[in-house]
Structure formats: C-alpha cells, structure tokens
Design a protein around this motif. Structure first.
Motif, PDB file in Angstrom:
ATOM      1  N   ARG A  30      -5.875   1.593   1.580  1.00 57.54           N
ATOM      2  CA  ARG A  30      -5.914   0.137   1.372  1.00 57.54           C
ATOM      3  C   ARG A  30      -7.146  -0.328   0.575  1.00 57.54           C
ATOM      4  O   ARG A  30      -7.004  -1.016  -0.438  1.00 57.54           O
ATOM      5  CB  ARG A  30      -5.837  -0.594   2.707  1.00 57.54           C
ATOM      6  N   PRO A  31      -8.380   0.024   0.992  1.00 55.57           N
ATOM      7  CA  PRO A  31      -9.543  -0.441   0.207  1.00 55.57           C
ATOM      8  C   PRO A  31      -9.591   0.129  -1.195  1.00 55.57           C
ATOM      9  O   PRO A  31     -10.057  -0.539  -2.128  1.00 55.57           O
ATOM     10  CB  PRO A  31     -10.742   0.033   1.047  1.00 55.57           C
ATOM     11  N   ALA A  32      -9.080   1.379  -1.372  1.00 59.48           N
ATOM     12  CA  ALA A  32      -9.072   1.979  -2.709  1.00 59.48           C
ATOM     13  C   ALA A  32      -8.120   1.226  -3.629  1.00 59.48           C
ATOM     14  O   ALA A  32      -8.438   0.961  -4.798  1.00 59.48           O
ATOM     15  CB  ALA A  32      -8.665   3.445  -2.618  1.00 59.48           C
ATOM     16  N   ILE A  33      -6.959   0.843  -3.109  1.00 60.66           N
ATOM     17  CA  ILE A  33      -5.979   0.104  -3.911  1.00 60.66           C
ATOM     18  C   ILE A  33      -6.505  -1.293  -4.220  1.00 60.66           C
ATOM     19  O   ILE A  33      -6.361  -1.799  -5.342  1.00 60.66           O
ATOM     20  CB  ILE A  33      -4.626   0.047  -3.172  1.00 60.66           C
ATOM     21  N   VAL A  63       0.839  -1.204   0.000  1.00 60.62           N
ATOM     22  CA  VAL A  63       0.000   0.000   0.000  1.00 60.62           C
ATOM     23  C   VAL A  63       0.872   1.251   0.000  1.00 60.62           C
ATOM     24  O   VAL A  63       0.586   2.221  -0.710  1.00 60.62           O
ATOM     25  CB  VAL A  63      -0.954  -0.004   1.211  1.00 60.62           C
ATOM     26  N   ARG A  64       1.948   1.232   0.776  1.00 59.91           N
ATOM     27  CA  ARG A  64       2.852   2.397   0.818  1.00 59.91           C
ATOM     28  C   ARG A  64       3.538   2.604  -0.538  1.00 59.91           C
ATOM     29  O   ARG A  64       3.709   3.733  -0.982  1.00 59.91           O
ATOM     30  CB  ARG A  64       3.899   2.218   1.914  1.00 59.91           C
ATOM     31  N   TYR A  65       3.920   1.489  -1.184  1.00 55.66           N
ATOM     32  CA  TYR A  65       4.582   1.611  -2.490  1.00 55.66           C
ATOM     33  C   TYR A  65       3.655   2.276  -3.493  1.00 55.66           C
ATOM     34  O   TYR A  65       4.041   3.219  -4.194  1.00 55.66           O
ATOM     35  CB  TYR A  65       5.000   0.228  -3.000  1.00 55.66           C
ATOM     36  N   VAL A  66       2.401   1.790  -3.572  1.00 55.64           N
ATOM     37  CA  VAL A  66       1.442   2.391  -4.498  1.00 55.64           C
ATOM     38  C   VAL A  66       1.085   3.801  -4.038  1.00 55.64           C
ATOM     39  O   VAL A  66       0.955   4.723  -4.850  1.00 55.64           O
ATOM     40  CB  VAL A  66       0.172   1.513  -4.606  1.00 55.64           C
ATOM     41  N   GLY A  67       0.949   3.963  -2.728  1.00 52.36           N
ATOM     42  CA  GLY A  67       0.569   5.263  -2.182  1.00 52.36           C
ATOM     43  C   GLY A  67       1.546   6.361  -2.537  1.00 52.36           C
ATOM     44  O   GLY A  67       1.145   7.511  -2.780  1.00 52.36           O
ATOM     45  N   ARG A  68       2.826   6.024  -2.598  1.00 54.87           N
ATOM     46  CA  ARG A  68       3.836   7.044  -2.943  1.00 54.87           C
ATOM     47  C   ARG A  68       3.659   7.556  -4.365  1.00 54.87           C
ATOM     48  O   ARG A  68       4.120   8.649  -4.700  1.00 54.87           O
ATOM     49  CB  ARG A  68       5.247   6.464  -2.765  1.00 54.87           C
ATOM     50  N   THR A  96       0.938   8.329   6.702  1.00 52.57           N
ATOM     51  CA  THR A  96       0.764   7.914   8.093  1.00 52.57           C
ATOM     52  C   THR A  96      -0.019   6.607   8.143  1.00 52.57           C
ATOM     53  O   THR A  96      -0.546   6.133   7.126  1.00 52.57           O
ATOM     54  CB  THR A  96      -0.004   8.993   8.870  1.00 52.57           C
ATOM     55  N   LYS A  97      -0.111   6.040   9.336  1.00 52.08           N
ATOM     56  CA  LYS A  97      -0.867   4.803   9.501  1.00 52.08           C
ATOM     57  C   LYS A  97      -2.318   5.008   9.080  1.00 52.08           C
ATOM     58  O   LYS A  97      -2.928   4.144   8.427  1.00 52.08           O
ATOM     59  CB  LYS A  97      -0.793   4.340  10.947  1.00 52.08           C
ATOM     60  N   SER A  98      -2.865   6.172   9.420  1.00 50.88           N
ATOM     61  CA  SER A  98      -4.245   6.479   9.055  1.00 50.88           C
ATOM     62  C   SER A  98      -4.401   6.578   7.540  1.00 50.88           C
ATOM     63  O   SER A  98      -5.384   6.096   6.970  1.00 50.88           O
ATOM     64  CB  SER A  98      -4.667   7.797   9.713  1.00 50.88           C
ATOM     65  N   ALA A  99      -3.406   7.189   6.874  1.00 47.47           N
ATOM     66  CA  ALA A  99      -3.458   7.334   5.416  1.00 47.47           C
ATOM     67  C   ALA A  99      -3.377   5.965   4.730  1.00 47.47           C
ATOM     68  O   ALA A  99      -4.069   5.704   3.734  1.00 47.47           O
ATOM     69  CB  ALA A  99      -2.332   8.230   4.938  1.00 47.47           C
TER      70      ALA A  99
END
Length: 363
Positions: free
Chosen positions: A221-224, A200-205, A213-216
């Motif tokens: 997660r569900p969007a990805i 999730v962090r990899y795609v999020g970047r 953040t943990k909240s972000a």
C-alpha cells in the motif's frame, strides 16, 4: 462582420470576465433571490446570447402544472425554435447550492420537454441533464462553473451553452464524458491519498509475484501510494520543462529582435532557477486558483509570490540569492513566515500542502 473562431472565443471569455465581476459585486450586495436574478442571472442569459427582453425566447416565472402541484413557477424558461431548451432556477447569493432545494426544477424537467437545467446562486452555476434516465433530471450536475474561480478550459466548456453553438446532442455527449471524467477523478483522488484494498490488489497483481495476502497488501500500500505521487510529480515536471523551454526560446527570439541594453547595477535580475521555482508553485496551485492569479514580484533579497499581485495575499517567498543555501518561506494562518531550507527548486513539491492551504485562503 464575420468573426474568426478565435475572436469568438476571446469575445466570450471577456463576457465571462464581466459576468465574474458582477458575481463578486453581487456576493456583497445582492441579498435576495430577486437581486441575484437582476445582478447576475439575467446577464448570464445574455452572455449565452439570448434576448432577455424577448418573451418568445426567455420566459420569466414560467408555469407548467405538474400533477396536483398547480401554479408553481420556475424562474426562467429559455426557448430555441419555440421549444423549451433550458430551465433555470435561481437562489440568493447567500445560499450554498449544496444545501439548496431544487425540487421545482426537478419536477418541471420531465413535463417541460427540456433536456438541460441550470441551478445558480449568482456565483456557482450547476448544469443538469437526463443522462442516467431519459426525461428525469439527474440528481447530480454534470458540470459546475464557479464565476469567481475558474480556468480557461472551463470557459471553453461553458461556451457550449451559447445560443449560437447550442446543439443538445453534442452537449449531452459532452455531459456524459464530463460525468465519467468527474467520477474517475474522484476515484483516483481517493486512491492517491489512501489506496483501498481492491486497488492495491489490482496493481499488486502486476508487480508482485507472491500470493497477495493481507500482510502483502499492507506492505504494498505505501509503495503504491508513493508511486502515484511520483508519477504525478514527474508529469508536472515534464510539463514544466516543456513550458520553461518554450519560454526560454521565446525570450531568446525576443532578445535577438531588440538591441541588448547594458543593465544598470541597481536592476533586479530574476534568475532562471527563480522562474522555474515560480512555475513549480503555479503547478501546485493550479487546482486551487486560476494560474494567472498567481504572480511573482522580485526584490533584491527574495522573490515574493502573491495572489492577484497583492502583498496582502502572500503565498510564499523564494530565498535563492545566497551562493551556498536556498530556502522557501511559507506562511501560516496568521501570515507568519517560516523558512525551510531546500536543495533545488523541485524540492518545493514537498511543501505542496502548505502552499495549497495558503492559496485556498484567497480562492
């Protein structure tokens, strides 16, 4: 007589089908390891083009002492140019290979000089090599083949092990690729169902401007996960559109070559939308059973989709004849049907889990 590559592939495919029939019969009647060898393993060796009656080519009960272990035997050693190329260990059809002990195969691999080992129970065929560490058999197979559930792509991979095609370096290169593909597929499958934080962090970047953040991460997660589902649906849809378009062209060409016959009022006409819906079901079911096993039977009231064109193996029903509504009938474990209303054929994707569950009953 010379054969073209296409003829060779068709010939091998027919031999595999014959072997599959033997495997199904053996599953019911071959209760011992020896019976499995006779019913399936020897025909398997013949399917690969080796002479099971030539001891210089196929050696049963091969002995190669390993350390303090003396007199142990491996079921078959196959030689090419008088050198051992393949070791085969057989188990009874009643044994799951996942729980099978194959320590003899593992021990012999290093001393026999083979680069390929096969473990089989007459249904599943597991192929091992020494990709991770030379002269030491890998603990996991690089390729598995289920004689009672396979597709044509897997048959092409199986054809690599024929005597006429046998090239160990090519096989090992393909084995390495298959291993990485298998590992990558397992990773992506996991991310499809539950994307982990790192993914999730990899795609999020790539898509999120703020601090992850943990909240972000929990928000993304569900969007990805939904985006991955949509991507797969779109790819399947694109392939179906291509296939559907090609079939339409072929049907048009076929129609032009024959005089048009006036249909009788009693004839059943399978519509394009019903055909498209059938293709959707086949796309969903392709990872459960070979697609050629999924069949359509039309009637005046609905289209039935079965496995093996067997009405005792129902998958679903398509109710598309109404001018105002469409629905799909799905079956539970007791084969009790429940109808679900849909708007268009592509809505069938929403019921993928139920369709896969029904198909898995017949795999």
């Amino acid at each position: 007589m010379l054969h073209t590559p296409l003829e060779d592939r068709l010939d091998f495919s027919l031999r595999v089908k014959d072997l599959a029939a033997r495997s199904r019969h053996a599953s019911m009647h071959a209760l011992t390891e020896e019976a499995t060898k006779t019913a399936v393993v020897l025909p398997l060796i013949q399917t690969f083009g080796f002479d099971v009656f030539n001891l210089e080519e196929v050696t049963p009960e091969y002995i190669a002492d390993v350390g303090i272990k003396k007199g142990e035997k491996i079921d078959f050693a196959i030689k090419i140019d008088k050198k051992i190329a393949i070791l085969i260990e057989a188990k009874p059809t009643s044994m799951s290979l996942g729980s099978a002990q194959y320590s003899q195969l593992y021990r012999y691999f290093g001393v026999a000089g083979a680069r390929l080992a096969i473990l089989t129970n007459g249904r599943e065929i597991w192929f091992f090599s020494d990709i991770d560490e030379k002269n030491k058999m890998d603990k996991r197979p690089f390729f598995t083949f289920d004689l009672q559930s396979y597709d044509e792509h897997q048959v092409l991979e199986l054809a690599r092990f024929q005597k006429a095609n046998f090239a160990i370096e090519s096989i090992l290169e393909a084995a390495s690729n298959l291993k990485f593909v298998k590992s990558a597929a397992a990773f992506l499958k996991k991310q499809l169902s539950t994307p982990d934080d790192e993914f999730v962090r990899y795609v999020g970047r790539q898509i999120y401007d703020g601090t992850l953040t943990k909240s972000a991460v929990e928000q993304l997660r569900p969007a990805i996960s939904s985006a991955l589902d949509e991507l797969i649906r779109n790819r399947i849809q694109d392939k179906l559109n291509v296939t559907f378009g090609q079939e339409a062209v072929q049907n048009d060409q076929h129609t032009e070559k024959k005089p048009v016959e006036e249909p009788q009022s009693s004839e059943i006409d399978t519509t394009q939308e019903e055909t498209f819906a059938f293709l959707v079901v086949k796309a969903i079911g392709s990872k459960i059973v070979p697609v050629e096993r999924i069949t359509l039977r039309d009637s005046k009231s609905y289209c039935s989709i079965f496995v093996d064109d067997n009405n005792r193996k129902p998958v679903c029903r398509l109710y598309f004849n109404s001018k105002t509504t469409k629905s799909i009938g799905l079956f539970d474990d007791q084969k009790i049907e429940t109808r679900h209303q849909i708007v268009e054929a592509s809505d069938i994707y929403k019921f993928s889990n139920q369709i896969e569950k029904a198909l898995s009953t017949y795999s």
